[in-house]
Scaffold this motif. Structure first.
Motif, PDB file in Angstrom:
ATOM      1  N   GLU A  38       0.836  -1.204   0.000  1.00 53.19           N
ATOM      2  CA  GLU A  38       0.000   0.000   0.000  1.00 53.19           C
ATOM      3  C   GLU A  38       0.873   1.258   0.000  1.00 53.19           C
ATOM      4  OE1 GLU A  38      -2.720  -0.170   3.266  1.00 53.19           O
ATOM      5  OE2 GLU A  38      -3.741   1.649   2.623  1.00 53.19           O
ATOM      6  N   LEU A  39       1.913   1.251   0.851  1.00 49.60           N
ATOM      7  CA  LEU A  39       2.816   2.402   0.897  1.00 49.60           C
ATOM      8  C   LEU A  39       3.622   2.501  -0.395  1.00 49.60           C
ATOM      9  CD1 LEU A  39       4.089   2.330   4.599  1.00 49.60           C
ATOM     10  CD2 LEU A  39       2.247   3.682   3.601  1.00 49.60           C
ATOM     11  N   ALA A  40       4.012   1.357  -0.946  1.00 51.36           N
ATOM     12  CA  ALA A  40       4.743   1.371  -2.218  1.00 51.36           C
ATOM     13  C   ALA A  40       3.889   2.035  -3.294  1.00 51.36           C
ATOM     14  CB  ALA A  40       5.107  -0.053  -2.630  1.00 51.36           C
ATOM     15  N   ALA A  41       2.598   1.686  -3.335  1.00 52.47           N
ATOM     16  CA  ALA A  41       1.698   2.227  -4.359  1.00 52.47           C
ATOM     17  C   ALA A  41       1.579   3.740  -4.251  1.00 52.47           C
ATOM     18  CB  ALA A  41       0.321   1.576  -4.231  1.00 52.47           C
ATOM     19  N   ILE A  42       1.615   4.254  -3.023  1.00 53.52           N
ATOM     20  CA  ILE A  42       1.425   5.692  -2.813  1.00 53.52           C
ATOM     21  C   ILE A  42       2.537   6.503  -3.475  1.00 53.52           C
ATOM     22  CG2 ILE A  42       1.440   7.464  -1.005  1.00 53.52           C
ATOM     23  CD1 ILE A  42      -0.289   5.546   0.668  1.00 53.52           C
ATOM     24  N   GLY A  43       3.734   5.914  -3.597  1.00 53.39           N
ATOM     25  CA  GLY A  43       4.831   6.629  -4.265  1.00 53.39           C
ATOM     26  C   GLY A  43       4.488   7.014  -5.693  1.00 53.39           C
ATOM     27  N   ARG A  44       3.685   6.209  -6.354  1.00 55.94           N
ATOM     28  CA  ARG A  44       3.321   6.516  -7.737  1.00 55.94           C
ATOM     29  C   ARG A  44       2.092   7.408  -7.832  1.00 55.94           C
ATOM     30  NH1 ARG A  44       5.944   4.126 -12.112  1.00 55.94           N
ATOM     31  NH2 ARG A  44       7.925   3.270 -11.377  1.00 55.94           N
ATOM     32  N   ARG A  45       1.621   7.896  -6.676  1.00 54.44           N
ATOM     33  CA  ARG A  45       0.547   8.891  -6.712  1.00 54.44           C
ATOM     34  C   ARG A  45       1.105  10.310  -6.713  1.00 54.44           C
ATOM     35  NH1 ARG A  45      -4.459   8.417  -3.180  1.00 54.44           N
ATOM     36  NH2 ARG A  45      -5.159   9.634  -4.959  1.00 54.44           N
ATOM     37  N   VAL A  46       2.426  10.436  -6.541  1.00 58.39           N
ATOM     38  CA  VAL A  46       3.033  11.765  -6.476  1.00 58.39           C
ATOM     39  C   VAL A  46       2.727  12.565  -7.742  1.00 58.39           C
ATOM     40  CG1 VAL A  46       5.253  12.975  -6.384  1.00 58.39           C
ATOM     41  CG2 VAL A  46       4.820  11.036  -4.860  1.00 58.39           C
ATOM     42  N   CYS A  47       2.728  11.892  -8.905  1.00 63.02           N
ATOM     43  CA  CYS A  47       2.488  12.628 -10.160  1.00 63.02           C
ATOM     44  C   CYS A  47       1.063  13.181 -10.239  1.00 63.02           C
ATOM     45  CB  CYS A  47       2.839  11.771 -11.373  1.00 63.02           C
ATOM     46  SG  CYS A  47       2.131  10.115 -11.379  1.00 63.02           S
ATOM     47  N   GLU A  48       0.120  12.608  -9.484  1.00 66.31           N
ATOM     48  CA  GLU A  48      -1.227  13.198  -9.431  1.00 66.31           C
ATOM     49  C   GLU A  48      -1.143  14.592  -8.804  1.00 66.31           C
ATOM     50  OE1 GLU A  48      -3.836  10.492  -7.365  1.00 66.31           O
ATOM     51  OE2 GLU A  48      -3.166   8.790  -8.581  1.00 66.31           O
ATOM     52  N   ASN A  49      -0.368  14.681  -7.709  1.00 67.40           N
ATOM     53  CA  ASN A  49      -0.184  15.983  -7.055  1.00 67.40           C
ATOM     54  C   ASN A  49       0.544  16.962  -7.963  1.00 67.40           C
ATOM     55  OD1 ASN A  49       0.027  13.726  -4.861  1.00 67.40           O
ATOM     56  ND2 ASN A  49      -0.931  15.521  -3.963  1.00 67.40           N
ATOM     57  N   GLU A  50       1.502  16.427  -8.736  1.00 72.91           N
ATOM     58  CA  GLU A  50       2.247  17.307  -9.644  1.00 72.91           C
ATOM     59  C   GLU A  50       1.317  17.908 -10.689  1.00 72.91           C
ATOM     60  OE1 GLU A  50       6.776  15.755  -9.655  1.00 72.91           O
ATOM     61  OE2 GLU A  50       5.385  14.501 -10.767  1.00 72.91           O
ATOM     62  N   LEU A  51       0.412  17.090 -11.247  1.00 72.95           N
ATOM     63  CA  LEU A  51      -0.528  17.629 -12.238  1.00 72.95           C
ATOM     64  C   LEU A  51      -1.438  18.670 -11.588  1.00 72.95           C
ATOM     65  CD1 LEU A  51      -1.458  17.387 -15.226  1.00 72.95           C
ATOM     66  CD2 LEU A  51      -3.265  15.874 -14.411  1.00 72.95           C
ATOM     67  N   ASP A  52      -1.945  18.356 -10.390  1.00 74.01           N
ATOM     68  CA  ASP A  52      -2.793  19.314  -9.674  1.00 74.01           C
ATOM     69  C   ASP A  52      -2.045  20.628  -9.432  1.00 74.01           C
ATOM     70  OD1 ASP A  52      -4.754  17.373  -9.557  1.00 74.01           O
ATOM     71  OD2 ASP A  52      -4.342  16.811  -7.484  1.00 74.01           O
ATOM     72  N   LEU A  53      -0.774  20.533  -9.054  1.00 70.53           N
ATOM     73  CA  LEU A  53       0.016  21.739  -8.781  1.00 70.53           C
ATOM     74  C   LEU A  53       0.205  22.572 -10.044  1.00 70.53           C
ATOM     75  CD1 LEU A  53       2.764  20.476  -6.330  1.00 70.53           C
ATOM     76  CD2 LEU A  53       1.094  22.285  -5.895  1.00 70.53           C
ATOM     77  N   LEU A  54       0.481  21.902 -11.173  1.00 70.73           N
ATOM     78  CA  LEU A  54       0.667  22.650 -12.415  1.00 70.73           C
ATOM     79  C   LEU A  54      -0.614  23.376 -12.792  1.00 70.73           C
ATOM     80  CD1 LEU A  54       2.842  20.107 -14.420  1.00 70.73           C
ATOM     81  CD2 LEU A  54       3.597  22.253 -13.374  1.00 70.73           C
ATOM     82  N   GLU A  55      -1.771  22.756 -12.507  1.00 65.95           N
ATOM     83  CA  GLU A  55      -3.045  23.432 -12.763  1.00 65.95           C
ATOM     84  C   GLU A  55      -3.188  24.670 -11.878  1.00 65.95           C
ATOM     85  OE1 GLU A  55      -5.341  22.439 -15.128  1.00 65.95           O
ATOM     86  OE2 GLU A  55      -3.814  20.974 -15.715  1.00 65.95           O
ATOM     87  N   LEU A  56      -2.700  24.596 -10.655  1.00 67.15           N
ATOM     88  CA  LEU A  56      -2.863  25.695  -9.693  1.00 67.15           C
ATOM     89  C   LEU A  56      -1.888  26.842  -9.953  1.00 67.15           C
ATOM     90  CD1 LEU A  56      -3.377  23.537  -6.489  1.00 67.15           C
ATOM     91  CD2 LEU A  56      -4.952  25.326  -7.230  1.00 67.15           C
ATOM     92  N   VAL A  57      -0.681  26.560 -10.433  1.00 71.63           N
ATOM     93  CA  VAL A  57       0.347  27.616 -10.483  1.00 71.63           C
ATOM     94  C   VAL A  57       0.563  28.159 -11.892  1.00 71.63           C
ATOM     95  CG1 VAL A  57       1.518  26.560  -8.516  1.00 71.63           C
ATOM     96  CG2 VAL A  57       2.401  26.148 -10.816  1.00 71.63           C
TER      97      VAL A  57
END
Lengths: 323, 137
Positions: A303-322
């Protein structure tokens, strides 16, 4: 996953009996178990009290670097209840007492914590329509709390702290660098400092048919700009697929209007957006932290291993915000 | 994908796919509760690995070309340059490069996220479902 009071929970039940001075502890069930903390419910019977359902939170020593201890969490629960914030009533807390780690026991509050159900099930339709206003009122109550007597973390420079954390993992993230620059160029004036819950979102809120019933999970509480809590509630990950920005159910203006009504504090939408952006970055860095707990062997878990590959979701969200 | 390698078939991607299909099918059907949840997480992890095995080599070439267009050899150099401020007058180009890389990462990690975000994406191998690893910290 539910365990009944079979042999494997008997020692825990016995320890709870002694620590809380109860006549009987029965029906111990584990609700969740994470890298830093486990939660159980159990039925407690005292000598002159009827049986009641309680909740045990047990920490793994050294589980989370940034978490506040159970003593501070207990102190917050006491003052939060007095301030009118919906919190579970504190029963007791301690450092170990045979329970297996620092522990905190509260009353059980009926309701749902699973975001997917709160956002989609018919029985929470009315709750959804009032949740934004109720969250704003609860946050206003939390932010009024005088926490000066409680030992809580306080950052001098929140951007620097989180950048240092990222640098410690040694993985470059250009999208996060763009977000850090955007945030550094637009720091809101820090006019107000106070108690920040630190993880106020679906998943950590108990919701029943009429709305917000209790605010849980105070281990990320700290002193800072209270608007951080409002921004965190708007982070895309905490909409759980819901269509509206505030916890998936509410509009920005609803949140800010209700917060102003409850607190008397008018918040500039740009101030909220700064904290939503910071929160999105923070969640991305927490995802890295969690996957590193797996990679470094502190807590091996797919489960924790899988979360590492969710980082790019945050990156896309951040690019939308900034941008 | 075995071209130039000594290995027999199935390919690495096909082996991962076989493991994923077993977990999603026979194994998931025989458990419930937390184990069923972990079956979904594990199947998603394998779907990601499968997509990376298929898409990764071409993505690596495209990534190097994009970084090269800005004059950088890798993400370490790009990240350091963004932090130093030396790219502040080229942020539109820089953001386009960063965004393209993030989209490639999502094509592997969670294609469904791109669809939900309204970013166009062609059908890929495996399937990105609702990513049950989205549990609380």
């Amino acid at each position: 996953m539910a365990h009944d009071s079979s042999d494997d929970t008997r020692p825990l039940a016995d320890a709870l009996c002694r620590a809380l001075d109860l006549a009987e502890v029965a029906d111990v069930r584990q609700l969740s178990g994470g890298a830093s903390r486990q939660t159980f419910t159990f039925t407690a019977t005292g000598d002159d009290l009827p049986a009641r359902r309680l909740v045990l939170q047990r920490e793994r020593p050294g589980g989370t670097e940034r978490a506040v201890g159970v003593a501070a969490q207990a102190a917050i629960l006491r003052v939060a209840a007095r301030a009118g914030a919906p919190v579970p009533a504190l029963v007791d807390h301690g450092d170990d007492d045979g329970i297996g780690g620092p522990w905190l026991v509260t009353e059980h509050v009926e309701g749902e914590t699973i975001a997917r159900r709160i956002l989609r099930d018919e029985e929470y339709r009315d709750a959804r329509s009032v949740l934004t206003v109720q969250c704003a009122a609860a946050l206003a109550a939390i932010h009024r709390i005088d926490c000066t007597s409680i030992e809580l973390p306080e950052s001098d420079d929140i951007l620097l702290d989180w950048r240092d954390l990222m640098d410690g993992y040694g993985h470059p993230h250009p999208a996060f660098e763009l977000a850090f620059r955007w945030l550094a160029d637009r720091r809101p004036p820090s006019v107000r400092r106070g108690l920040v819950h630190g993880d106020f979102r679906l998943g950590n809120l108990i919701v029943d048919g009429s709305g917000l019933a209790a605010v849980l999970d105070w281990e990320l509480a700290h002193v800072g700009d209270p608007i951080e809590d409002l921004g965190w509630l708007c982070v895309n990950a905490w909409r759980f697929g819901g269509s509206e920005p505030v916890a998936g159910v509410g509009r920005y203006d609803e949140l800010l209007d209700a917060y102003e009504t409850a607190s008397g504090v008018a918040v500039d939408p740009a101030h909220l957006r700064w904290w939503e952006t910071f929160g999105t970055l923070r969640w991305g860095l927490i995802c890295i932290t969690q996957s590193e707990a797996h990679r470094q062997g502190r807590h091996r878990s797919v489960e924790l291993a899988a979360i590492g590959r969710r980082v790019c979701e945050n990156e896309l969200d951040l690019l939308e915000l900034v941008t | 994908m075995t071209h130039g390698q000594p290995h027999d078939t199935p390919t690495a991607a096909e082996l991962v796919e076989a493991a994923r299909e077993f977990i999603e099918g026979e194994l998931a059907a025989s458990v419930d509760g937390r184990l069923a949840f972990l079956c979904r997480v594990t199947a998603n992890v394998l779907a990601t690995a499968q997509r990376e095995l298929v898409l990764g080599p071409a993505q690596a070439i495209a990534h190097a070309e994009r970084l090269g267009s800005l004059g950088f050899g890798d993400d370490v150099e790009l990240a350091a340059a963004i932090r130093s401020g030396e790219l502040d007058d080229r942020l539109v180009d820089v953001t386009a490069v960063v965004r393209a890389a993030v989209i490639d990462k999502l094509r592997v990690a969670n294609p469904a996220y791109l669809e939900r975000s309204g970013v166009g994406v062609e059908p890929e191998v495996g399937h990105g479902d609702d990513n049950p690893a989205g549990a609380a910290p």
